[in-house]
Design a protein around this motif. Structure first.
Motif, PDB file in Angstrom:
ATOM      1  N   GLU A 166       1.841  -3.205 -14.795  1.00 33.95           N
ATOM      2  CA  GLU A 166       1.819  -3.718 -13.422  1.00 33.95           C
ATOM      3  C   GLU A 166       2.314  -5.163 -13.436  1.00 33.95           C
ATOM      4  O   GLU A 166       1.812  -5.978 -14.205  1.00 33.95           O
ATOM      5  CB  GLU A 166       0.386  -3.626 -12.860  1.00 33.95           C
ATOM      6  N   HIS A 200      -6.547  -2.430   6.319  1.00 37.99           N
ATOM      7  CA  HIS A 200      -6.477  -1.023   5.896  1.00 37.99           C
ATOM      8  C   HIS A 200      -7.602  -0.211   6.522  1.00 37.99           C
ATOM      9  O   HIS A 200      -8.740  -0.664   6.573  1.00 37.99           O
ATOM     10  CB  HIS A 200      -6.583  -0.917   4.365  1.00 37.99           C
ATOM     11  N   HIS A 201      -7.286   0.985   6.955  1.00 37.24           N
ATOM     12  CA  HIS A 201      -8.296   1.952   7.391  1.00 37.24           C
ATOM     13  C   HIS A 201      -7.739   3.345   7.128  1.00 37.24           C
ATOM     14  O   HIS A 201      -6.568   3.493   6.773  1.00 37.24           O
ATOM     15  CB  HIS A 201      -8.631   1.761   8.885  1.00 37.24           C
ATOM     16  N   THR A 222      -2.097   5.019   1.986  1.00 36.99           N
ATOM     17  CA  THR A 222      -2.783   5.213   0.689  1.00 36.99           C
ATOM     18  C   THR A 222      -3.040   6.696   0.421  1.00 36.99           C
ATOM     19  O   THR A 222      -2.880   7.163  -0.701  1.00 36.99           O
ATOM     20  CB  THR A 222      -4.121   4.465   0.681  1.00 36.99           C
ATOM     21  N   SER A 247       0.109   8.312  -0.859  1.00 33.84           N
ATOM     22  CA  SER A 247       0.495   7.851  -2.200  1.00 33.84           C
ATOM     23  C   SER A 247      -0.406   8.497  -3.247  1.00 33.84           C
ATOM     24  O   SER A 247       0.046   8.849  -4.340  1.00 33.84           O
ATOM     25  CB  SER A 247       0.413   6.328  -2.294  1.00 33.84           C
TER      26      SER A 247
HETATM   27  C1  LIG Z   1       0.253  -4.630   5.974  1.00 33.11           C
HETATM   28  C2  LIG Z   1      -0.034  -3.251   5.501  1.00 33.11           C
HETATM   29  C3  LIG Z   1      -1.022  -2.490   6.100  1.00 33.11           C
HETATM   30  C4  LIG Z   1      -1.300  -1.190   5.667  1.00 33.11           C
HETATM   31  N1  LIG Z   1      -2.305  -0.493   6.266  1.00 33.11           N
HETATM   32  C5  LIG Z   1      -2.640   0.722   5.777  1.00 33.11           C
HETATM   33  C6  LIG Z   1      -3.756   1.423   6.313  1.00 33.11           C
HETATM   34  O1  LIG Z   1      -4.392   0.986   7.262  1.00 33.11           O
HETATM   35  N2  LIG Z   1      -4.093   2.620   5.749  1.00 33.11           N
HETATM   36  C7  LIG Z   1      -3.393   3.139   4.679  1.00 33.11           C
HETATM   37  O2  LIG Z   1      -3.769   4.203   4.173  1.00 33.11           O
HETATM   38  N3  LIG Z   1      -2.302   2.516   4.191  1.00 33.11           N
HETATM   39  C8  LIG Z   1      -1.910   1.318   4.712  1.00 33.11           C
HETATM   40  N4  LIG Z   1      -0.839   0.662   4.193  1.00 33.11           N
HETATM   41  C9  LIG Z   1       0.046   1.361   3.256  1.00 33.11           C
HETATM   42  C10 LIG Z   1      -0.525   1.509   1.857  1.00 33.11           C
HETATM   43  O3  LIG Z   1      -1.123   0.316   1.414  1.00 33.11           O
HETATM   44  C11 LIG Z   1       0.611   1.905   0.922  1.00 33.11           C
HETATM   45  O4  LIG Z   1       1.337   2.986   1.480  1.00 33.11           O
HETATM   46  C12 LIG Z   1       0.111   2.332  -0.458  1.00 33.11           C
HETATM   47  O5  LIG Z   1      -0.851   1.427  -0.945  1.00 33.11           O
HETATM   48  C13 LIG Z   1       1.317   2.398  -1.394  1.00 33.11           C
HETATM   49  O6  LIG Z   1       0.895   2.716  -2.702  1.00 33.11           O
HETATM   50  P1  LIG Z   1       1.991   2.932  -3.826  1.00 33.11           P
HETATM   51  O7  LIG Z   1       1.281   3.053  -5.118  1.00 33.11           O
HETATM   52  O8  LIG Z   1       2.882   4.049  -3.404  1.00 33.11           O
HETATM   53  O9  LIG Z   1       2.897   1.619  -3.789  1.00 33.11           O
HETATM   54  P2  LIG Z   1       2.486   0.111  -4.080  1.00 33.11           P
HETATM   55  O10 LIG Z   1       1.128  -0.162  -3.594  1.00 33.11           O
HETATM   56  O11 LIG Z   1       3.613  -0.709  -3.556  1.00 33.11           O
HETATM   57  O12 LIG Z   1       2.466   0.072  -5.680  1.00 33.11           O
HETATM   58  C14 LIG Z   1       3.598  -0.153  -6.470  1.00 33.11           C
HETATM   59  C15 LIG Z   1       3.184  -1.110  -7.571  1.00 33.11           C
HETATM   60  O13 LIG Z   1       4.294  -1.306  -8.469  1.00 33.11           O
HETATM   61  C16 LIG Z   1       4.264  -2.641  -8.887  1.00 33.11           C
HETATM   62  N5  LIG Z   1       5.596  -2.974  -9.425  1.00 33.11           N
HETATM   63  C17 LIG Z   1       6.758  -3.131  -8.727  1.00 33.11           C
HETATM   64  N6  LIG Z   1       7.766  -3.424  -9.574  1.00 33.11           N
HETATM   65  C18 LIG Z   1       7.242  -3.427 -10.824  1.00 33.11           C
HETATM   66  C19 LIG Z   1       7.785  -3.642 -12.130  1.00 33.11           C
HETATM   67  N7  LIG Z   1       9.082  -3.912 -12.319  1.00 33.11           N
HETATM   68  N8  LIG Z   1       6.943  -3.584 -13.198  1.00 33.11           N
HETATM   69  C20 LIG Z   1       5.625  -3.291 -13.042  1.00 33.11           C
HETATM   70  N9  LIG Z   1       5.060  -3.088 -11.829  1.00 33.11           N
HETATM   71  C21 LIG Z   1       5.865  -3.145 -10.741  1.00 33.11           C
HETATM   72  C22 LIG Z   1       3.886  -3.405  -7.642  1.00 33.11           C
HETATM   73  O14 LIG Z   1       3.402  -4.699  -7.942  1.00 33.11           O
HETATM   74  C23 LIG Z   1       2.809  -2.488  -7.052  1.00 33.11           C
HETATM   75  O15 LIG Z   1       1.521  -2.824  -7.490  1.00 33.11           O
HETATM   76  C24 LIG Z   1      -0.552  -0.631   4.608  1.00 33.11           C
HETATM   77  C25 LIG Z   1       0.463  -1.380   3.989  1.00 33.11           C
HETATM   78  C26 LIG Z   1       0.724  -2.666   4.430  1.00 33.11           C
HETATM   79  C27 LIG Z   1       1.819  -3.457   3.750  1.00 33.11           C
END
Ligand SMILES: Cc1cc2nc3c(=O)[nH]c(=O)nc-3n(C[C@H](O)[C@H](O)[C@H](O)COP(=O)(O)OP(=O)(O)OC[C@H]3O[C@@H](n4cnc5c(N)ncnc54)[C@H](O)[C@@H]3O)c2cc1C
Length: 445
Positions: free
Chosen positions: A30, A54-55, A419, A422
């Motif tokens: 990470e 988030h909710h 979330t 994902s």
């Molecule tokens: C403002 C906001 C509000 C939201 N509200 C909600 C909500 O109310 N309810 C809900 O369910 N979802 C919500 N979401 C969406 C939700 O948070 C995301 O869809 C979900 O967390 C994405 O998970 P992920 O693992 O797919 O991606 P990410 O969480 O983006 O995880 C990818 C990870 O990869 C890491 N990474 C990137 N490049 C590299 C690299 N080269 N080497 C190592 N690590 C790397 C990043 O740092 C990150 O930790 C919200 C998002 C935002 C931005």
């Protein structure tokens, strides 16, 4: 198998959880100094609070299942939300269907039309039939008038900023399905979920389970390259927290990085690469205010007024107890915008100067002295813009490089990213990796 995972967000950790449960060795890299990705937290008043509000919705089944598997199902609590809409210089209560019937900002006939229209969309079973049109066009054509202008158009703009008119209709369809699932009747308020102890409750349990099975999670360790030998993913090249180069070999690699940065890690066939780069992402700029009193009585404020320079106003402690945050009222001011937008590069103070004068629109008594502390977060890959006919353009999880998989928010469809999805995707990827191990690698086409 030894599996390398890039990213410790919801997708990466869920995949690592299932793969390690099946006896495989997982190593997660990470880049950030913390886990949780977009759902990560900061400490506020002694407790964790999400960097971005988030909710959950009642039909977010995958996250509920995971919490059950982690033994923390009882931590999920459901709260009635209170929704307001700011339009024409006034805040309206738009929490229940009945409130919408009383919503004075639009003519009565349009209010009836609005309700019937939502029921009609809720009954559509096949989202594929809607794929070739944008939500903006479809809604303008079929609903139109004040009902669209004052209710759905602001919602689209609040979510997608200047890109609101490019979003495919399946997004709207899935939003209506989710909203119906979370609502209870015409007087019923929408019920939203939030885990006791924040989303950290889930991430902490995932981490503990992965580590207890000999899995490794390395934070502050960005992956710089995926090494490929004869078309097969072979190793990860990363940078350790002290700046040293790490090279570790794996049988399989799963990347959860955004589509725009994946091609920097590995050379990809042009047609696959195009699928990645064709999807545009919006960034999010989120200001979190710790205040000594609430601004409004609403949890969620739709903003239907282009004079307000932010797209959303979410008052976390109007749904959750402020005692969790040492009595502070938590207010998020959020914007989704292009990474080239000047607002994305503004400092915290510049943003406050831009935003704060507008808070009196929501409460004329608001005074800057109410603010006790400010946090600021910018997220570069917050919201993919999913356009029309996306089912034909979605990038496959199996990449053109053998034994290299991709799972990011652009591959969630037709639902909006979140979330829940994902987690679902991360767990599906764990199954796919195991299946391919048993039956042989399948080409992405
Ligand atoms: C403002 C906001 C509000 C939201 N509200 C909600 C909500 O109310 N309810 C809900 O369910 N979802 C919500 N979401 C969406 C939700 O948070 C995301 O869809 C979900 O967390 C994405 O998970 P992920 O693992 O797919 O991606 P990410 O969480 O983006 O995880 C990818 C990870 O990869 C890491 N990474 C990137 N490049 C590299 C690299 N080269 N080497 C190592 N690590 C790397 C990043 O740092 C990150 O930790 C919200 C998002 C935002 C931005």
């Amino acid at each position: 198998m030894k599996i390398g995972i890039i990213g410790a967000g919801a997708a990466g950790l869920s995949a690592a959880f299932d793969l390690s449960a099946k006896g495989h060795k997982v190593v997660v890299y990470e880049s950030a100094p913390f886990i949780g990705g977009q759902a990560s937290t900061i400490p506020v008043g002694g407790n964790p609070l999400e960097r971005g509000y988030h909710h959950l919705f009642t039909n977010d089944q995958a996250i509920l299942d995971l919490m059950s598997d982690l033994g923390v199902a009882e931590a999920m609590k459901w709260y009635p939300s209170r929704v307001g809409t700011y339009t024409s210089g006034k805040v309206y209560k738009t929490t229940t269907a009945l409130d919408l019937l009383r919503f004075g900002a639009i003519p009565f006939f349009d209010r009836i039309k609005l309700g019937l229209f939502a029921l009609k969309v809720g009954r559509i079973k096949e989202w594929r039939d809607l794929e070739d049109q944008t939500a903006d066009y479809w809604l303008r054509e079929r609903l139109g008038g004040k009902a669209y202008e004052k209710v759905w158009e602001p919602l689209l703009k609040g979510k997608f900023g200047d890109f609101y008119d490019r979003i495919g209709m399946p997004w709207f369809w899935s939003k209506i399905q989710t909203r119906f699932a979370s609502r209870q009747g015409i007087r019923g308020r929408e019920m939203l979920g939030y885990p006791d102890g924040s989303f950290d409750t889930i991430f902490d349990k995932l981490t503990a389970a992965i580590k207890s099975r000999d899995g490794e999670i390395h934070t502050s360790t960005p992956v710089e390259r995926v090494e490929v030998v004869a078309g097969v993913a072979k190793a990860l090249i990363a940078k350790s927290p002290s700046g040293e180069k790490i090279r570790e070999e794996f049988d399989t690699i799963l990347s959860t990085v955004p589509s725009f940065s994946f091609p920097d890690l590995v050379d990809l066939q042009d047609d696959y690469k195009k699928r990645l780069t064709d999807v545009h992402y919006l960034a999010a700029v989120v200001v979190v205010l710790e205040m000594d009193r609430p601004l409004t009585k609403f949890y969620w404020m739709n903003i239907a007024d282009s004079d307000v320079p932010f797209l959303g106003l979410i008052e976390h402690t109007n749904m959750l107890p402020k005692e969790w945050y040492d009595g502070r009222n938590i207010l998020y001011l959020t914007n989704y915008l292009d990474r080239t937008d000047p607002v994305y590069s503004m400092s915290q103070d510049e943003l406050l100067d831009l935003y704060l004068p507008h808070l009196t629109k929501f409460n004329p008594e608001f005074d800057r002295s109410w603010i006790k502390k400010v946090h600021y977060n910018a997220l570069s890959a917050a919201q993919p813009i999913i356009g029309t006919n996306y089912s034909k353009a979605i990038p496959d999880h199996r990449t053109p490089v053998e034994k290299l998989y991709l799972a990011n928010t652009t591959q969630i469809y037709p639902e909006d990213r979140g979330t829940n999805y994902s987690i679902k995707m991360g767990r599906e990827l764990a199954d796919m990796i195991i299946e391919d191990e048993q039956h042989g690698w399948k080409s992405w086409k």
